[in-house]
Design a protein around this motif. Structure first.
Motif, PDB file in Angstrom:
ATOM      1  N   THR A 231       0.714  -1.201   0.129  1.00  0.00           N
ATOM      2  CA  THR A 231       0.050   0.120   0.024  1.00  0.00           C
ATOM      3  C   THR A 231       0.782   1.294  -0.151  1.00  0.00           C
ATOM      4  O   THR A 231       0.512   2.282  -0.781  1.00  0.00           O
ATOM      5  N   PHE A 232       1.962   1.198   0.622  1.00  0.00           N
ATOM      6  CA  PHE A 232       2.801   2.499   0.825  1.00  0.00           C
ATOM      7  C   PHE A 232       3.621   2.663  -0.345  1.00  0.00           C
ATOM      8  O   PHE A 232       3.583   3.746  -1.232  1.00  0.00           O
ATOM      9  N   SER A 233       4.258   1.605  -0.815  1.00  0.00           N
ATOM     10  CA  SER A 233       4.993   1.895  -2.016  1.00  0.00           C
ATOM     11  C   SER A 233       4.349   2.026  -3.424  1.00  0.00           C
ATOM     12  O   SER A 233       4.556   3.079  -4.095  1.00  0.00           O
ATOM     13  N   LEU A 234       3.304   1.600  -3.388  1.00  0.00           N
ATOM     14  CA  LEU A 234       2.150   1.906  -4.790  1.00  0.00           C
ATOM     15  C   LEU A 234       1.668   3.095  -4.562  1.00  0.00           C
ATOM     16  O   LEU A 234       1.476   3.791  -5.532  1.00  0.00           O
ATOM     17  N   SER A 235       1.135   3.623  -3.469  1.00  0.00           N
ATOM     18  CA  SER A 235       0.702   4.872  -3.247  1.00  0.00           C
ATOM     19  C   SER A 235       1.838   5.892  -3.497  1.00  0.00           C
ATOM     20  O   SER A 235       1.490   7.118  -4.205  1.00  0.00           O
ATOM     21  N   ALA A 268      14.634  13.203 -13.451  1.00  0.00           N
ATOM     22  CA  ALA A 268      15.497  12.190 -12.841  1.00  0.00           C
ATOM     23  C   ALA A 268      15.849  12.238 -11.108  1.00  0.00           C
ATOM     24  O   ALA A 268      15.874  11.655 -10.443  1.00  0.00           O
ATOM     25  N   ALA A 269      16.223  13.564 -10.883  1.00  0.00           N
ATOM     26  CA  ALA A 269      16.464  14.052  -9.720  1.00  0.00           C
ATOM     27  C   ALA A 269      15.218  13.769  -8.611  1.00  0.00           C
ATOM     28  O   ALA A 269      15.305  13.125  -7.621  1.00  0.00           O
ATOM     29  N   LEU A 270      14.226  14.051  -9.201  1.00  0.00           N
ATOM     30  CA  LEU A 270      12.730  13.940  -8.421  1.00  0.00           C
ATOM     31  C   LEU A 270      12.470  12.582  -8.122  1.00  0.00           C
ATOM     32  O   LEU A 270      11.959  12.105  -7.182  1.00  0.00           O
ATOM     33  N   SER A 271      12.676  11.552  -9.290  1.00  0.00           N
ATOM     34  CA  SER A 271      12.554  10.129  -9.046  1.00  0.00           C
ATOM     35  C   SER A 271      13.297   9.520  -8.115  1.00  0.00           C
ATOM     36  O   SER A 271      13.027   8.673  -7.589  1.00  0.00           O
ATOM     37  N   CYS A 272      14.588  10.288  -7.603  1.00  0.00           N
ATOM     38  CA  CYS A 272      15.264   9.658  -6.382  1.00  0.00           C
ATOM     39  C   CYS A 272      14.395   9.548  -5.131  1.00  0.00           C
ATOM     40  O   CYS A 272      14.640   8.790  -4.400  1.00  0.00           O
ATOM     41  N   VAL A 273      13.385  10.514  -5.179  1.00  0.00           N
ATOM     42  CA  VAL A 273      12.611  10.935  -3.909  1.00  0.00           C
ATOM     43  C   VAL A 273      11.869   9.654  -3.446  1.00  0.00           C
ATOM     44  O   VAL A 273      12.102   9.089  -2.367  1.00  0.00           O
ATOM     45  N   PRO A 274      10.906   9.121  -4.338  1.00  0.00           N
ATOM     46  CA  PRO A 274      10.283   8.032  -3.863  1.00  0.00           C
ATOM     47  C   PRO A 274      10.987   6.807  -3.917  1.00  0.00           C
ATOM     48  O   PRO A 274      10.723   5.743  -2.809  1.00  0.00           O
TER      49      PRO A 274
ATOM     50  N   LEU B 107      13.178  -6.086  -7.910  1.00  0.00           N
ATOM     51  CA  LEU B 107      13.333  -4.570  -7.837  1.00  0.00           C
ATOM     52  C   LEU B 107      12.274  -3.825  -8.986  1.00  0.00           C
ATOM     53  O   LEU B 107      11.819  -2.726  -8.759  1.00  0.00           O
ATOM     54  N   PRO B 108      12.246  -4.393  -9.961  1.00  0.00           N
ATOM     55  CA  PRO B 108      11.566  -3.330 -11.218  1.00  0.00           C
ATOM     56  C   PRO B 108       9.922  -3.513 -10.828  1.00  0.00           C
ATOM     57  O   PRO B 108       9.577  -2.667 -11.120  1.00  0.00           O
ATOM     58  N   ILE B 109       9.478  -4.359  -9.890  1.00  0.00           N
ATOM     59  CA  ILE B 109       8.154  -4.258  -9.453  1.00  0.00           C
ATOM     60  C   ILE B 109       8.105  -3.474  -8.177  1.00  0.00           C
ATOM     61  O   ILE B 109       6.863  -3.174  -7.973  1.00  0.00           O
ATOM     62  N   ALA B 110       9.000  -3.547  -7.338  1.00  0.00           N
ATOM     63  CA  ALA B 110       8.832  -2.759  -6.069  1.00  0.00           C
ATOM     64  C   ALA B 110       9.108  -1.070  -6.468  1.00  0.00           C
ATOM     65  O   ALA B 110       8.663  -0.407  -5.711  1.00  0.00           O
ATOM     66  N   LEU B 111      10.101  -0.860  -7.538  1.00  0.00           N
ATOM     67  CA  LEU B 111      10.071   0.625  -7.627  1.00  0.00           C
ATOM     68  C   LEU B 111       8.953   1.175  -8.317  1.00  0.00           C
ATOM     69  O   LEU B 111       8.416   0.536  -9.071  1.00  0.00           O
ATOM     70  N   PRO B 112       8.369   2.275  -8.207  1.00  0.00           N
ATOM     71  CA  PRO B 112       7.457   2.749  -8.709  1.00  0.00           C
ATOM     72  C   PRO B 112       7.436   2.653 -10.527  1.00  0.00           C
ATOM     73  O   PRO B 112       8.657   2.930 -11.032  1.00  0.00           O
ATOM     74  N   GLY B 113       6.264   2.586 -11.163  1.00  0.00           N
ATOM     75  CA  GLY B 113       6.094   2.406 -12.426  1.00  0.00           C
ATOM     76  C   GLY B 113       6.808   3.517 -13.245  1.00  0.00           C
ATOM     77  O   GLY B 113       7.625   3.389 -14.328  1.00  0.00           O
ATOM     78  N   ILE B 114       6.717   4.589 -12.727  1.00  0.00           N
ATOM     79  CA  ILE B 114       7.035   5.974 -13.247  1.00  0.00           C
ATOM     80  C   ILE B 114       9.001   6.047 -13.589  1.00  0.00           C
ATOM     81  O   ILE B 114       9.296   6.403 -14.555  1.00  0.00           O
ATOM     82  N   VAL B 115       9.314   5.683 -12.429  1.00  0.00           N
ATOM     83  CA  VAL B 115      10.831   5.506 -12.215  1.00  0.00           C
ATOM     84  C   VAL B 115      11.282   4.345 -13.470  1.00  0.00           C
ATOM     85  O   VAL B 115      12.097   4.837 -14.036  1.00  0.00           O
ATOM     86  N   THR B 116      10.858   3.034 -13.208  1.00  0.00           N
ATOM     87  CA  THR B 116      11.060   2.079 -14.458  1.00  0.00           C
ATOM     88  C   THR B 116      10.703   2.833 -15.708  1.00  0.00           C
ATOM     89  O   THR B 116      11.596   2.615 -16.545  1.00  0.00           O
ATOM     90  N   GLY B 117       9.807   3.289 -15.939  1.00  0.00           N
ATOM     91  CA  GLY B 117       9.184   3.812 -17.184  1.00  0.00           C
ATOM     92  C   GLY B 117      10.324   4.937 -17.831  1.00  0.00           C
ATOM     93  O   GLY B 117      10.667   4.878 -18.778  1.00  0.00           O
ATOM     94  N   ILE B 118      10.644   5.843 -16.977  1.00  0.00           N
ATOM     95  CA  ILE B 118      11.338   7.085 -17.618  1.00  0.00           C
ATOM     96  C   ILE B 118      12.889   6.554 -17.508  1.00  0.00           C
ATOM     97  O   ILE B 118      13.524   6.885 -18.501  1.00  0.00           O
ATOM     98  N   ALA B 119      13.340   5.530 -16.542  1.00  0.00           N
ATOM     99  CA  ALA B 119      14.606   5.022 -16.809  1.00  0.00           C
ATOM    100  C   ALA B 119      14.898   4.318 -18.231  1.00  0.00           C
ATOM    101  O   ALA B 119      15.777   4.531 -18.971  1.00  0.00           O
ATOM    102  N   LEU B 120      13.832   3.478 -18.556  1.00  0.00           N
ATOM    103  CA  LEU B 120      13.809   2.840 -19.729  1.00  0.00           C
ATOM    104  C   LEU B 120      13.825   3.921 -20.832  1.00  0.00           C
ATOM    105  O   LEU B 120      14.690   3.653 -22.015  1.00  0.00           O
ATOM    106  N   ASN B 121      13.034   4.561 -20.857  1.00  0.00           N
ATOM    107  CA  ASN B 121      12.677   5.648 -21.844  1.00  0.00           C
ATOM    108  C   ASN B 121      14.417   6.355 -22.325  1.00  0.00           C
ATOM    109  O   ASN B 121      14.617   6.578 -23.268  1.00  0.00           O
ATOM    110  N   ALA B 122      14.821   7.029 -20.883  1.00  0.00           N
ATOM    111  CA  ALA B 122      16.157   7.504 -21.164  1.00  0.00           C
ATOM    112  C   ALA B 122      17.228   6.495 -21.872  1.00  0.00           C
ATOM    113  O   ALA B 122      18.141   7.024 -22.735  1.00  0.00           O
ATOM    114  N   ALA B 123      17.000   5.149 -21.238  1.00  0.00           N
ATOM    115  CA  ALA B 123      18.198   4.312 -21.734  1.00  0.00           C
ATOM    116  C   ALA B 123      17.804   4.034 -23.167  1.00  0.00           C
ATOM    117  O   ALA B 123      18.871   3.893 -24.225  1.00  0.00           O
ATOM    118  N   PHE B 124      16.563   3.892 -23.631  1.00  0.00           N
ATOM    119  CA  PHE B 124      16.195   3.507 -25.084  1.00  0.00           C
ATOM    120  C   PHE B 124      16.951   4.512 -26.119  1.00  0.00           C
ATOM    121  O   PHE B 124      17.214   4.419 -27.004  1.00  0.00           O
TER     122      PHE B 124
END
Lengths: 294, 270
Positions: A231-235, A268-274, B107-124
């Motif tokens: 619940t925490f990480s997905l949110s 990219a810097a922002l995504s380090c926060v979550p 790890l790929p499912i634990a991190l937020p989708g948007i982080v995985t998404g933009i990381a792959l986007n930048a790498a591609f």
């Protein structure tokens, strides 16, 4: 016995080499998955982290590969981003607390009160909505919260009205979306509770309430933490639901998404926060032994 | 634990209320797909099936379904191969860095989708771009497969934990070579776990929107991306409603299949 046909010989020879050498077997098994995960995935994350140290030209919006830490200081010092980070954290905490409070009695009923037949049905009933499209569920809530929508119609006679699209709607919808992720681990934690522990507590004169506080709760708490990881990480990382029912609410997810095209280094810097928050939460929860019950 | 009558009734009420809240929005989706009114005025003024006919004829929805099926099939295939290989490596071997491998898979499912998404986007963009490979279906499959590996991995590891290598040793003692043993002994033992994991991987891919948004080419629209793009268009809204209703109805299928496939945990392992 006749010798095997020649076509089968190389196969058999390869098989016997593999059979004798466990190290080679392991290397072959790991090669492709590690190539994929390390190159495609960790490599991408590294590219992203690296680009957080780059800059963007103010006029052309082109990424300039000039090493600097300005993006991180923007994220850490700008009041806007601090407010967004705190709001996201608040939403994630609220969602987790709501889910824990709602899930516990449901899981308790499933594991300890319902008959075995009903129990099976209830597990399926809780699980099925997980398979219904995430987007469709968020969208259904958009209809519910809309002006003159279902909620207005429902609470209108009581003199109330729908809170509309905003932070409240985001919390409600996220809590709705992730509820099964909380119910299932708590349910299995409660189901695995040995009956004789509860009997012993009753034999020693404890009331149901006392047994609950002193026996059930401490035993099941790791399961609640396990559910809270979801619940925490997905949110924390969500942005689609916020776009659908959040109105103008800004969270980390939307802030990242907004910056991707024009200012990738800042995104990219922002995504380090979550990521830091989630990894920190995982490490904290691991100390309670909750991750083993996942 | 002996519960008082009142506690039991309260718990049952909580269960019923909880399930009601879980299912009412889904029922609303079904009802709305029949709403005669284009703007979904509530309560509906009347019911109609005309949107279902229009949705059936909608080109956009059809091609989006096709794209989603292709992406799901590709991602599931890759995830099945890579997830199974990793599961065998981790469960049947002891080596330095074993924990790290399990962590890397999750790890790929634990991190937020948007982080995985933009990381792959930048790498591609930095790696595939110069090589002349643009964003398209292939990049979506790569993105989806990355976070689907974990569900296959989890299912196969859980199965391997409960099957002992003694059957494989017996097979080798009886003269079967490694590949024969895999084909006739090991594979049948993990087959249903593969099906359950594959099913979950496919469902995960079919439902994904965030990673897809950042890895899809301009012409590639999976079903969730199509729904999201058409949510705001009043003209398309009734068709989106029908597609949403179909997705709600279809969610019963994987639950039923998973229930039959794996006896160890309902719905497979997440």
């Amino acid at each position: 016995m006749a010798p095997p046909p020649t076509a089968a010989r190389p196969l058999r020879r390869a098989a016997s080499v593999l059979h004798r050498r466990a190290g080679l077997r392991l290397a072959l098994l790991l090669s492709a998955p590690m190539a994929w995960l390390v190159l495609a995935y960790l490599g991408s994350l590294a590219v992203l982290l690296l680009s957080a140290f780059w800059a963007v030209d103010d006029f052309t919006y082109d990424v300039e590969r000039v090493w600097n830490t300005a993006n991180f200081s923007t994220v850490l010092t700008e009041p806007v981003y601090r407010a967004i980070a705190l709001r996201t954290l608040g939403i994630a905490v609220a969602v987790t607390v709501i889910d824990a409070v709602v899930a516990f009695p449901m899981a308790f009923y499933m594991a300890r009160v319902a008959r075995p037949r009903t129990r099976k049905l209830l597990v399926v009933a809780v699980l099925t909505p997980l398979w219904a499209s995430y987007l469709v569920k968020a969208y259904a809530w958009r209809v519910i919260f809309s002006q003159g929508g279902v909620l207005d119609w429902l609470v209108g006679p009581l003199g109330l009205s729908s809170p509309g699209y905003g932070t409240t709607a985001v919390i409600v919808v996220l809590a709705y979306l992730w509820l099964p992720y909380m119910i299932l681990p708590v349910y299995s934690g409660l189901e695995n509770l040995p009956a004789n522990l509860l009997d012993a507590s009753a034999d020693l004169g404890a009331s149901a309430g006392r047994t609950f506080r002193s026996v059930v709760l401490p035993q099941v708490l790791p399961s609640v933490f396990a559910g809270s990881v979801f619940t925490f990480s997905l949110s924390l990382g969500d942005y689609v639901t916020v776009r659908i029912v959040g109105g103008k609410t800004q969270v980390l997810g939307t802030a990242i998404a907004d910056n991707v095209t024009l200012n990738l280094p800042l995104a990219a810097a922002l995504s380090c926060v979550p990521v830091v928050l989630i990894v920190g939460y995982l490490l904290a929860v691991r100390r309670t032994g909750a991750l083993e019950s996942l | 634990m002996i519960l008082s009558r009142r506690t039991r009734i309260a718990l049952r009420a909580a269960m019923v209320a909880g399930l009601a809240v879980v299912y009412l929005p889904l029922l609303l989706v079904l009802l709305n797909s029949l709403n005669r009114d284009r703007s979904f005025a509530w309560p509906p003024a009347g019911l109609t099936t005309q949107w279902w006919v229009r949705a059936w004829q909608s080109e956009g929805a059809r091609s989006a379904v096709l794209t989603s099926l292709q992406a799901g099939a590709g991602a599931t295939l890759v995830a099945l191969v890579l997830g199974t290989m990793t599961a065998f490596a981790v469960q049947r071997h002891r080596f330095f860095g074993r924990q790290t491998v399990s962590f890397l898979v999750i790890l790929p499912i634990a991190l937020p989708g948007i982080v995985t998404g933009i990381a792959l986007n930048a790498a591609f963009r930095t790696v595939l771009g110069p090589a002349g490979i643009g964003f398209g279906l292939l990049t979506v499959v790569i993105g989806h497969a990355t976070f689907c590996i974990v569900v296959v991995f989890n299912n196969v590891v859980a199965r391997l934990r409960r099957t002992f290598p003694s059957a494989e040793e017996a097979s080798a003692d009886l003269g079967a070579h490694t590949f024969q043993t895999f084909r006739y002994v090991t594979f049948p033992a993990v087959r249903s776990a593969l099906l359950a994991g594959g099913l979950l991987a496919f469902a995960l891919s079919f439902d994904e929107i965030v990673v897809t948004t950042f890895t899809a080419g301009p012409g590639v629209q999976t079903l969730p991306v199509w729904i999201y793009a058409n949510l705001a268009r009043p003209n398309q809204a009734p068709v989106v409603n029908v597609v949403a209703a179909v997705l709600v109805l279809l969610s019963v299928v994987p639950v039923y299949l998973a229930q039959r496939l794996s006896a160890d945990s309902p719905g497979g392992r997440l």
